[in-house]
Write a protein that holds these residues in place. Structure first.
Motif, PDB file in Angstrom:
ATOM      1  N   ALA A   1       0.901  -1.160  -0.046  1.00 45.77           N
ATOM      2  CA  ALA A   1      -0.042  -0.131  -0.099  1.00 45.77           C
ATOM      3  C   ALA A   1       1.034   1.271  -0.004  1.00 45.77           C
ATOM      4  CB  ALA A   1      -0.966  -0.206   1.321  1.00 45.77           C
ATOM      5  N   VAL A   2       0.389   2.263  -0.721  1.00 42.60           N
ATOM      6  CA  VAL A   2       1.160   3.456  -0.733  1.00 42.60           C
ATOM      7  C   VAL A   2       0.208   4.601  -0.523  1.00 42.60           C
ATOM      8  CG1 VAL A   2       3.032   2.526  -2.277  1.00 42.60           C
ATOM      9  CG2 VAL A   2       0.863   3.497  -3.123  1.00 42.60           C
ATOM     10  N   ASP A   3       0.752   5.832  -0.291  1.00 41.14           N
ATOM     11  CA  ASP A   3      -0.160   6.961   0.010  1.00 41.14           C
ATOM     12  C   ASP A   3       0.100   7.795  -1.206  1.00 41.14           C
ATOM     13  OD1 ASP A   3      -1.624   6.249   2.437  1.00 41.14           O
ATOM     14  OD2 ASP A   3       0.237   6.808   3.575  1.00 41.14           O
ATOM     15  N   ALA A   4      -0.823   8.953  -1.375  1.00 41.87           N
ATOM     16  CA  ALA A   4      -0.579   9.889  -2.294  1.00 41.87           C
ATOM     17  C   ALA A   4       0.659  10.868  -1.977  1.00 41.87           C
ATOM     18  CB  ALA A   4      -1.675  10.798  -2.256  1.00 41.87           C
TER      19      ALA A   4
ATOM     20  N   ILE B   1      10.563  10.019  -7.361  1.00 43.24           N
ATOM     21  CA  ILE B   1       9.563   9.475  -7.877  1.00 43.24           C
ATOM     22  C   ILE B   1       8.499   9.150  -6.790  1.00 43.24           C
ATOM     23  CG2 ILE B   1       8.557   7.744  -9.683  1.00 43.24           C
ATOM     24  CD1 ILE B   1      10.901   9.538 -10.745  1.00 43.24           C
ATOM     25  N   GLU B   2       7.238   9.797  -6.782  1.00 46.69           N
ATOM     26  CA  GLU B   2       6.221   9.769  -6.147  1.00 46.69           C
ATOM     27  C   GLU B   2       4.921   8.864  -6.767  1.00 46.69           C
ATOM     28  OE1 GLU B   2       5.236  13.827  -5.324  1.00 46.69           O
ATOM     29  OE2 GLU B   2       6.686  13.983  -3.858  1.00 46.69           O
ATOM     30  N   SER B   3       4.257   8.247  -5.648  1.00 49.87           N
ATOM     31  CA  SER B   3       3.057   7.851  -5.864  1.00 49.87           C
ATOM     32  C   SER B   3       1.925   8.895  -6.362  1.00 49.87           C
ATOM     33  CB  SER B   3       2.457   6.862  -4.969  1.00 49.87           C
ATOM     34  OG  SER B   3       1.169   6.561  -5.117  1.00 49.87           O
ATOM     35  N   PRO B   4       1.220   8.829  -7.433  1.00 45.32           N
ATOM     36  CA  PRO B   4       0.239   9.950  -7.730  1.00 45.32           C
ATOM     37  C   PRO B   4      -1.135  10.116  -6.692  1.00 45.32           C
ATOM     38  CG  PRO B   4       0.055   8.038  -9.583  1.00 45.32           C
ATOM     39  CD  PRO B   4       1.227   7.985  -8.457  1.00 45.32           C
ATOM     40  N   PHE B   5      -1.448   8.809  -6.378  1.00 41.85           N
ATOM     41  CA  PHE B   5      -2.497   8.874  -5.520  1.00 41.85           C
ATOM     42  C   PHE B   5      -2.491   7.855  -4.551  1.00 41.85           C
ATOM     43  CE2 PHE B   5      -3.624   6.915  -9.792  1.00 41.85           C
ATOM     44  CZ  PHE B   5      -3.273   5.541  -9.515  1.00 41.85           C
ATOM     45  N   LYS B   6      -3.179   7.294  -3.613  1.00 40.55           N
ATOM     46  CA  LYS B   6      -3.238   6.314  -2.782  1.00 40.55           C
ATOM     47  C   LYS B   6      -3.962   5.192  -3.332  1.00 40.55           C
ATOM     48  CE  LYS B   6      -5.281   5.065   1.908  1.00 40.55           C
ATOM     49  NZ  LYS B   6      -6.135   5.541   3.099  1.00 40.55           N
ATOM     50  N   GLY B   7      -3.006   4.332  -3.051  1.00 40.73           N
ATOM     51  CA  GLY B   7      -3.405   2.817  -3.803  1.00 40.73           C
ATOM     52  C   GLY B   7      -2.503   1.578  -3.351  1.00 40.73           C
ATOM     53  N   TYR B   8      -2.066   0.882  -4.447  1.00 40.48           N
ATOM     54  CA  TYR B   8      -1.250  -0.223  -4.217  1.00 40.48           C
ATOM     55  C   TYR B   8      -0.469  -0.347  -5.279  1.00 40.48           C
ATOM     56  CZ  TYR B   8      -5.173  -1.823  -1.194  1.00 40.48           C
ATOM     57  OH  TYR B   8      -6.050  -1.599  -0.085  1.00 40.48           O
TER      58      TYR B   8
ATOM     59  N   ALA C   1      17.026   5.132 -18.244  1.00 38.79           N
ATOM     60  CA  ALA C   1      17.038   6.585 -19.028  1.00 38.79           C
ATOM     61  C   ALA C   1      15.674   7.272 -18.905  1.00 38.79           C
ATOM     62  CB  ALA C   1      17.082   6.180 -20.691  1.00 38.79           C
ATOM     63  N   MET C   2      15.755   8.334 -19.025  1.00 46.15           N
ATOM     64  CA  MET C   2      14.584   9.183 -18.851  1.00 46.15           C
ATOM     65  C   MET C   2      13.225   8.816 -19.746  1.00 46.15           C
ATOM     66  SD  MET C   2      13.950  13.473 -19.157  1.00 46.15           S
ATOM     67  CE  MET C   2      14.385  13.345 -21.058  1.00 46.15           C
ATOM     68  N   GLY C   3      11.965   8.483 -19.062  1.00 47.99           N
ATOM     69  CA  GLY C   3      11.086   7.993 -19.748  1.00 47.99           C
ATOM     70  C   GLY C   3      10.891   6.516 -19.378  1.00 47.99           C
ATOM     71  N   THR C   4      11.948   5.924 -19.001  1.00 43.78           N
ATOM     72  CA  THR C   4      11.695   4.395 -18.594  1.00 43.78           C
ATOM     73  C   THR C   4      10.622   3.893 -17.394  1.00 43.78           C
ATOM     74  OG1 THR C   4      14.360   4.075 -18.890  1.00 43.78           O
ATOM     75  CG2 THR C   4      12.846   2.197 -17.882  1.00 43.78           C
ATOM     76  N   PRO C   5       9.838   3.133 -17.751  1.00 40.73           N
ATOM     77  CA  PRO C   5       8.822   2.645 -16.817  1.00 40.73           C
ATOM     78  C   PRO C   5       9.540   2.029 -15.449  1.00 40.73           C
ATOM     79  CG  PRO C   5       8.039   1.916 -19.035  1.00 40.73           C
ATOM     80  CD  PRO C   5       9.724   2.542 -19.178  1.00 40.73           C
ATOM     81  N   LEU C   6       8.819   2.414 -14.506  1.00 45.51           N
ATOM     82  CA  LEU C   6       9.583   1.882 -13.122  1.00 45.51           C
ATOM     83  C   LEU C   6       8.787   0.935 -12.367  1.00 45.51           C
ATOM     84  CD1 LEU C   6      11.138   5.328 -11.990  1.00 45.51           C
ATOM     85  CD2 LEU C   6      12.153   3.618 -13.369  1.00 45.51           C
ATOM     86  N   ALA C   7       7.389   1.427 -12.365  1.00 44.72           N
ATOM     87  CA  ALA C   7       6.411   0.765 -11.446  1.00 44.72           C
ATOM     88  C   ALA C   7       5.045   1.039 -11.905  1.00 44.72           C
ATOM     89  CB  ALA C   7       6.514   0.848 -10.325  1.00 44.72           C
ATOM     90  N   CYS C   8       3.953   0.345 -11.670  1.00 44.12           N
ATOM     91  CA  CYS C   8       2.441   0.565 -11.934  1.00 44.12           C
ATOM     92  C   CYS C   8       1.947   0.698 -10.484  1.00 44.12           C
ATOM     93  CB  CYS C   8       1.780  -0.439 -12.774  1.00 44.12           C
ATOM     94  SG  CYS C   8       0.350  -0.148 -13.114  1.00 44.12           S
ATOM     95  N   ILE C   9       1.141   1.799 -10.536  1.00 45.03           N
ATOM     96  CA  ILE C   9       0.460   2.063  -9.313  1.00 45.03           C
ATOM     97  C   ILE C   9      -0.953   1.878  -9.437  1.00 45.03           C
ATOM     98  CG2 ILE C   9       0.192   3.548  -7.043  1.00 45.03           C
ATOM     99  CD1 ILE C   9       2.726   2.441  -7.449  1.00 45.03           C
ATOM    100  N   THR C  10      -1.838   1.015  -8.669  1.00 41.61           N
ATOM    101  CA  THR C  10      -3.338   1.282  -8.919  1.00 41.61           C
ATOM    102  C   THR C  10      -4.289   1.571  -7.635  1.00 41.61           C
ATOM    103  OG1 THR C  10      -5.165  -0.245  -9.700  1.00 41.61           O
ATOM    104  CG2 THR C  10      -3.375  -1.341  -8.519  1.00 41.61           C
TER     105      THR C  10
END
Length: 401
Positions: free
Chosen positions: A126-129, A206-213, A226-235
């Motif tokens: 779990a992550v917070d905004a 790099i921050e979580s844009p919203f509260k989720g998982y 490199a700049m633009g590389t995907p790091l993770a997916c937050i849902t």
């Protein structure tokens, strides 16, 4: 002498006749006694309730199953009378549970550098905004320290701006020159802050844009990106989409679709999307390239029981039909390709009944024949009745379904 012989013969015949009659009379009484004993042992008294309902298995009642009311209650056996009602048409297909648009976000690297995790993050965490997930550190990379260069430019512009602010009133710095200095300062400030430096100022945050998982992580600690590389997916895992793939042969029925039942591998039984506040979003008019299926999409709110990304069995519901007898799926048992239900005849007597099935919506099934209006059908515990018919033993009822 002749008369004596005739008299002796007559006496012999009379003796033989009397012995035969006595033997037959005794045998007759013995048979009657044995028959009476058999009746007594088998309990074929027509007034005996147990004999009439199959406890003694008399002729004509061998298809009946006897379960006492106490045992039926303990085994969870429930019967209900069947009556015709409304039943939807069904299109059986498959589909997938997908996140709704805007419900998930991919975090990307905003600078070149080395990935540093900002905590013990893993899929499902779990992550917070606004919570920091990664830092992109580029101080050790030649010509790659964007955050350092931006900080130097910002601090230089800030010092120049503060100097000009103190001199503009005395006209040592002209208003035009001051405006240019102020613009350079504000641009440098925005460029530096847009990189979101971490607390140490050594890298990009790099921050979580919203509260989720955290749904998935695409990099490892220490990877170069490199700049633009995907790091993770937050849902958020709140709004989901059920996308059903429908064969083109049902194209003429797509406009009749009003709702859907679905079941994922993590669910015990099929449920209707309306139970999750769901509704029909769209019906595909054409198939995707290299696909023979048309998408039908429903949106619904996840209550926490549905896993995004999972595949699902889908029963698309079309217009309802009247005067249809239907039963819950658990009321029907199958044996060697034939289907059966169990009818409750009285308080403790049941009978096995073969049925012909029609369409199923994943929750109930249409009964084409074998059940008549008013029949009292076992809708829960049919398997226990089946076991009783085979062994006359009812297992104890538990909640482990």
């Amino acid at each position: 002498m002749k008369r004596l012989v005739l008299f002796a013969g007559a006496c012999a015949m009379l003796f033989v006749w009397s012995c035969t009659a006595g033997h037959n009379h005794g045998t007759h009484h013995e048979h009657e006694s044995n028959d009476a004993e058999t009746v007594h042992l088998q309990g074929e008294d027509p007034h005996d309730h147990d004999a009439v309902h199959g406890h003694g298995q008399p002729a004509g009642h061998t298809d009946e199953i006897v379960i006492s009311a106490e045992k039926a209650e303990a085994a969870g056996i429930v019967a209900q009378k069947a009556y015709p009602g409304r039943f939807s048409g069904v299109i059986k297909t498959g589909g997938q549970i997908l996140p709704a648009k805007g419900d998930e976000r991919t975090l990307v690297a905003s600078a070149d550098g080395i990935v540093a995790f900002s905590g013990n993050f893993f899929p499902g965490a779990a992550v917070d905004a606004g919570q920091q997930i990664f830092s992109i550190v580029s101080g050790s990379i030649q010509d790659g320290n964007r955050i350092g260069k931006a900080r130097v430019a910002y601090e230089t512009a800030k010092a120049e701006y503060e100097r000009a602010s103190a001199l503009v009133d005395s006209k040592i710095v002209s208003r035009k020159e001051y405006a240019v200095i102020k613009e350079d300062y504000e641009n440098a400030k925005m460029a530096y802050e847009a990189l979101k430096p971490n607390a140490e100022g050594t890298g990009v945050m790099i921050e979580s844009p919203f509260k989720g998982y955290v749904e998935s992580i695409f990099v490892k600690d220490g990877d170069y990106v490199a700049m633009g590389t995907p790091l993770a997916c937050i849902t958020r895992n709140v709004s989901l989409v059920l996308q059903a793939d429908v064969s083109q042969r049902y194209y003429d029925r797509l406009q009749e679709i009003v709702s859907a039942n679905f079941k994922t591998p993590s669910m015990d039984a099929a449920v209707n999307v309306n139970a999750f506040g769901g509704h029909l979003l769209s019906v595909g008019r054409s198939s995707a390239e290299s696909s023979y299926y048309l998408p039908v999409t429903f949106g619904f709110v996840n209550n926490g029981d549905v896993v995004p990304g999972s595949f699902a069995e889908v029963w698309l519901l079309t217009q309802e039909r009247d005067n249809v007898i239907s039963l819950p799926l658990q009321a029907v048992t199958e044996e060697q390709g034939l289907y059966f239900v169990y009818l409750k005849l009285d308080e403790d007597c049941y009978r096995k009944q073969e049925v012909a099935l029609g369409e199923s919506d994943g929750v109930r099934v249409e009964i084409l024949s074998g059940v008549h209006p008013g029949d009292n059908v076992v809708i829960k515990g049919a398997y226990s009745v089946r076991l009783a018919s085979a062994s006359n033993v009812i297992p104890a009822h538990t909640h482990n379904h």
